[in-house]
Design an enzyme around this catalytic site. Structure first.
Site, mmCIF file in Angstrom:
data_model
loop_
_atom_site.group_PDB
_atom_site.id
_atom_site.type_symbol
_atom_site.label_atom_id
_atom_site.label_comp_id
_atom_site.label_asym_id
_atom_site.label_seq_id
_atom_site.Cartn_x
_atom_site.Cartn_y
_atom_site.Cartn_z
ATOM 1 C CG ASP A 96 -36.687 52.141 39.415
ATOM 2 O OD1 ASP A 96 -36.040 51.375 40.164
ATOM 3 O OD2 ASP A 96 -37.858 51.882 39.053
ATOM 4 C CG ASP A 261 -40.265 49.364 34.240
ATOM 5 O OD1 ASP A 261 -40.741 48.711 35.191
ATOM 6 O OD2 ASP A 261 -40.286 50.615 34.214
#
Length: 429
Positions: A96, A261
């Site tokens: 990300d 996550d």
């Protein structure tokens, strides 16, 4: 539901000397250190997430050194993270952009083009579109009402970049899965973002902006998004920065939740005031223990300031530190009583808890709380009830809140316990 661990160069020196509190001579950080999957002998997660902002570049200074960042881009995430062994071949690699790192900027510093290039260099299996985090959350908003001008602007920016990203990401081929990041100031606005991302072609969505939210608000957001995409058969959802790992079982009710996550199990080892050590009970639940705080007298910044103010002499602090270490280790070996160990711990705790603004009454109250927590830790001996590689090798040292190599090892132990807990939830749900 897959557990993706958000890594931030979380490795330890496998040959650290715990008696001398020193790394080995000639230690080369990273090259000679061990990740959790190396220390334990298996991966206590289903994948690893690497944020672009953690790696860093000329736009944002990351945590990686320049040499590490160059190697990461040259060899890819799997080799850099040492996940290139056959038994780790299934480990997923998520990427990300690290929206928290540029949250103060008016616009993300990255473009869809250079983000696709980053994912290509890293050879990621999954990669998130560029998002601009929205901290606001209005639990009472209806439809697309509400939202500050900044939140609405970030909503539009995130969708604009996501549209460009999915088109560019097709260059990475079928082995790469693009993930559209959902941002919004309310559950309905997040649901609308999800609908627009699906229309762009995304079949994997990631809910962002969850870190500051209470569990009830996260449920509200997940439920709204889940309902908004219920008509899309192959759609999956990821929770970005899911800090409520203790409440994980509650989220198994959403069948489209495929992954999340978090760094919570590792960070709690040294950032939580009380819940530092995880232990899984026979009934599958997790209980928590407080680590025994014995900071290094000559290195701890607070203790050094206290000595400079004339409140303590450094040699006296060092003596209290040595006495606390000796008493805890003797207790662990069965050579002294729990009362003796507690007395030495609290004597040293009085010194490092002291502040010029803290009254004697408040100090005594803090010490009483510590005494209760420490007594439970010592009497229960949780380190003897765990059979992970960390506890087997460290014994009571894993319970000492002291130096990064101990604290991160305790965090790695927590990852192992948490992953075992998750696997049991998967089997039962």
């Amino acid at each position: 539901m897959k557990f993706i661990y958000a890594d931030s160069l979380d490795f330890v020196d496998p040959e650290y000397d715990f008696q001398a509190d020193a790394t080995r001579a000639g230690r080369d950080a990273y090259w000679g250190d061990a990740y959790a999957h190396e220390l334990l002998g298996y991966a206590p997660y289903d994948g690893i997430l690497v944020s672009r902002a953690i790696v860093g570049d000329h736009r944002l200074r990351g945590k990686y050194t320049d040499t590490q960042a160059m190697r990461f881009r040259r060899v890819g995430a799997r080799k850099f993270l040492r996940l290139d062994k056959p038994h780790l071949a299934h480990t997923l690699l998520f990427g990300d952009c690290g929206a928290f790192s540029y949250a103060s900027q008016s616009r993300p510093p990255y473009t869809p083009e250079d983000t696709v290039e980053f994912y290509a260099d890293g050879r990621f299996t999954h990669g998130c579109s560029i998002d601009h985090i929205i901290f606001e959350f209005d639990a009472d908003a209806k439809g697309m009402s509400g939202g500050s001008p900044q939140s609405r602007e970030r909503f539009d920016i995130t969708l604009e970049l996501a549209d460009a990203f999915i088109n560019r990401s097709r260059d990475l081929g079928p082995s790469f899965t693009p993930i559209g990041v959902v941002q919004g100031w309310s559950a309905p606005s997040k649901a609308e973002a999800a609908r627009r991302l699906v229309a762009m072609g995304y079949r994997y969505l990631a809910l962002g902006g969850l870190v500051p939210l209470k569990t009830s608000a996260i449920h509200q957001a997940v439920s709204a998004v889940h309902d908004a995409v219920a008509h899309v058969d192959d759609l999956r959802i990821h929770l970005l920065g899911f800090a409520k790992a203790d409440q994980l079982a509650e989220f198994f009710r959403y069948p489209r939740l495929a992954s999340f996550d978090t760094t919570s199990p590792l960070l709690r080892a040294f950032k939580d005031a009380r819940r530092n050590y995880y232990l899984r009970n026979a009934d599958g639940s997790i209980e928590y223990y407080t680590a025994l705080r014995i900071p290094q007298a000559l290195e701890n910044a607070h203790l050094k300031r206290s000595a400079q103010m004339g409140q303590f002499r450094q040699e006296d602090l060092a003596a209290k530190e040595a006495a606390a270490l000796s008493a805890v280790r003797s207790y662990a070996c069965g050579d002294t009583s729990v009362d003796v160990a507690l007395a030495a711990l609290l004597d040293y705790s009085r010194a490092f808890l002291w502040k010029p603004t803290l009254s004697e009454r408040d100090l005594s109250r803090h010490l009483a709380t510590l005494r209760n927590n420490y007594a439970r830790t010592l009497e229960d001996r949780p380190w003897q009830r765990c059979r992970c590689a960390v506890c087997d090798s460290l014994s009571v040292e894993v319970m000492l809140f002291r130096s990064s190599n101990r604290n991160k090892r305790r965090g790695i132990h927590n990852l192992a316990v948490f992953y075992e807990h998750l696997q049991e939830l998967r089997r039962s749900c």
